[in-house]
Design a protein around this motif. Sequence first.
Motif, PDB file in Angstrom:
ATOM      1  N   ILE A   5       0.614  -1.216   0.031  1.00 63.43           N
ATOM      2  CA  ILE A   5      -0.026  -0.258  -0.014  1.00 63.43           C
ATOM      3  C   ILE A   5       0.758   1.216   0.167  1.00 63.43           C
ATOM      4  O   ILE A   5       1.881   1.303   0.692  1.00 63.43           O
ATOM      5  CB  ILE A   5      -0.953   0.117   1.319  1.00 63.43           C
ATOM      6  N   SER A   6       0.445   2.258  -0.581  1.00 61.74           N
ATOM      7  CA  SER A   6       1.045   3.341  -0.772  1.00 61.74           C
ATOM      8  C   SER A   6       0.042   4.564  -0.869  1.00 61.74           C
ATOM      9  O   SER A   6      -1.047   4.313  -1.308  1.00 61.74           O
ATOM     10  CB  SER A   6       2.199   3.702  -1.903  1.00 61.74           C
ATOM     11  N   THR A   7       0.525   5.813  -0.655  1.00 58.18           N
ATOM     12  CA  THR A   7      -0.478   7.024  -0.906  1.00 58.18           C
ATOM     13  C   THR A   7       0.391   8.017  -1.662  1.00 58.18           C
ATOM     14  O   THR A   7       1.711   8.399  -1.729  1.00 58.18           O
ATOM     15  CB  THR A   7      -0.424   7.747   0.652  1.00 58.18           C
ATOM     16  N   ARG A   8      -0.515   8.447  -2.650  1.00 63.02           N
ATOM     17  CA  ARG A   8       0.064   9.601  -3.730  1.00 63.02           C
ATOM     18  C   ARG A   8      -1.010  10.152  -4.294  1.00 63.02           C
ATOM     19  O   ARG A   8      -2.406   9.596  -4.160  1.00 63.02           O
ATOM     20  CB  ARG A   8       0.927   8.795  -4.848  1.00 63.02           C
ATOM     21  N   THR A  65      -7.200   1.766  -6.245  1.00 69.56           N
ATOM     22  CA  THR A  65      -7.000   3.346  -5.455  1.00 69.56           C
ATOM     23  C   THR A  65      -8.613   3.308  -4.842  1.00 69.56           C
ATOM     24  O   THR A  65      -9.214   2.560  -5.180  1.00 69.56           O
ATOM     25  CB  THR A  65      -6.474   4.404  -6.421  1.00 69.56           C
ATOM     26  N   GLY A 206      -6.155   0.578   4.118  1.00 71.09           N
ATOM     27  CA  GLY A 206      -6.421   1.848   3.515  1.00 71.09           C
ATOM     28  C   GLY A 206      -7.960   2.031   3.190  1.00 71.09           C
ATOM     29  O   GLY A 206      -8.700   1.309   2.715  1.00 71.09           O
ATOM     30  N   ASN A 207      -8.310   3.311   3.475  1.00 67.95           N
ATOM     31  CA  ASN A 207      -9.662   3.760   3.224  1.00 67.95           C
ATOM     32  C   ASN A 207      -9.526   5.249   3.000  1.00 67.95           C
ATOM     33  O   ASN A 207     -10.790   6.182   3.299  1.00 67.95           O
ATOM     34  CB  ASN A 207     -10.674   3.317   4.159  1.00 67.95           C
ATOM     35  N   MET A 208      -8.764   5.654   2.234  1.00 71.27           N
ATOM     36  CA  MET A 208      -8.512   7.109   2.182  1.00 71.27           C
ATOM     37  C   MET A 208      -8.472   7.468   0.558  1.00 71.27           C
ATOM     38  O   MET A 208      -7.724   6.669  -0.113  1.00 71.27           O
ATOM     39  CB  MET A 208      -7.240   7.808   2.982  1.00 71.27           C
ATOM     40  N   VAL A 211      -4.940   6.616  -1.744  1.00 71.27           N
ATOM     41  CA  VAL A 211      -4.242   5.701  -1.246  1.00 71.27           C
ATOM     42  C   VAL A 211      -4.481   4.615  -2.340  1.00 71.27           C
ATOM     43  O   VAL A 211      -5.609   4.370  -2.983  1.00 71.27           O
ATOM     44  CB  VAL A 211      -4.965   5.112   0.107  1.00 71.27           C
ATOM     45  N   CYS A 212      -3.332   3.979  -2.670  1.00 69.96           N
ATOM     46  CA  CYS A 212      -3.185   2.999  -3.666  1.00 69.96           C
ATOM     47  C   CYS A 212      -2.612   2.002  -3.278  1.00 69.96           C
ATOM     48  O   CYS A 212      -1.818   1.812  -2.355  1.00 69.96           O
ATOM     49  CB  CYS A 212      -2.843   3.320  -4.916  1.00 69.96           C
ATOM     50  N   GLY A 213      -2.681   0.564  -3.801  1.00 66.31           N
ATOM     51  CA  GLY A 213      -1.913  -0.640  -3.615  1.00 66.31           C
ATOM     52  C   GLY A 213      -2.260  -1.660  -4.341  1.00 66.31           C
ATOM     53  O   GLY A 213      -2.974  -1.557  -5.396  1.00 66.31           O
TER      54      GLY A 213
END
Length: 340
Positions: A5-8, A65, A206-208, A211-213
């Motif tokens: 998971i990552s955030t961008r 995402t 993740g639930n924002m 957020v992607c993964g």
Amino acid sequence: MQQSISTRKISSEEQKPGGLSAGTDSNGLLQRQAYIRPITASLVPPEEHTVTSLLVTLPRNISYTFAPTTPPLPRRELYDVRMQLMAEDNYPVASAWNDPITVADLFHVDIHAHVYEGGLKSWECSHDLVAYFSQEYKYSIDLAGSRVLELGCGTALPTLFLLRQMLVGGQSGEFVLADYNVDVLRLVTLPNIFLMWAAATQRLPGNMIGVCGEFATSQTLKEEFSMDLERRGIVLRFISGAWGKKMVQLLGETMFDMVIGSETIYSPTSIQDFTEVLLSSLKSNGRGLVAAKRVYFGVGGSIEEFVMTIKRHKDWGMMTVRELVEIGVGRVIVEVSKKT
């Protein structure tokens, strides 16, 4: 299994792969202005598909995402769809399509009439419908035992919202998801429902927004998905093909508490068929909710023509429940119901 998971920030090119001709609004949501190819194929007849048959085509990993909705809803990334299509030996000839279309075509054409109707992308009116549900059901929602039909479902964001509420609330019900292309059902509709189930049951991190993964889809997890929905009493049905009398016949005697559609009246040639399925499928006390632009430039459909079509059916009425006025074309959500 631990998921990456990552955030961008999601770029505009990811929202419009390959430089789509579709415009975007101030929030970067896809607007269906439609670069449309002429009709070169006959209509695909409606056909029902089992959950099992669609689950088989899920790849080992789904890149995802969260859509900019309230609450954020998980959806498969478009580039991930592209990679799967390129990897499939039988592509670009898909069994349900009468006219072959290439991977490049899918990401440079909004609509190829009677071949591809734009279902791989999330169009802005689907976001409008989710926003309406989010506001209407802000404090509570009782969907227990409800039957919901989404016509022209595509990425199925409105259904994802309702499914989430049903899963979180421990309620049972039935969802029928219909899209012209079986490939849309297997590539984005079912994967998004799978992701929504995983998120609602704490299997997806993740639930924002942003957020992607990647989410691993093992055979064991697919079996858990099917068994859990069965245990909860949640039924999923999938239908591909054209609207009209044959789809009404395929749906049989099943009547729905809610029939929803977003960006489904962009073509004048299909408004009558869409309306026929909508009115034939609603219970006497059911609600039809249609999110659309006031006019679709370059294609010809409009909310005015849809209203006139409804008015020809004397037993049915409609009202505007949400209106958005921005620079450019306005958008509305109308509710269709049987007169009392």
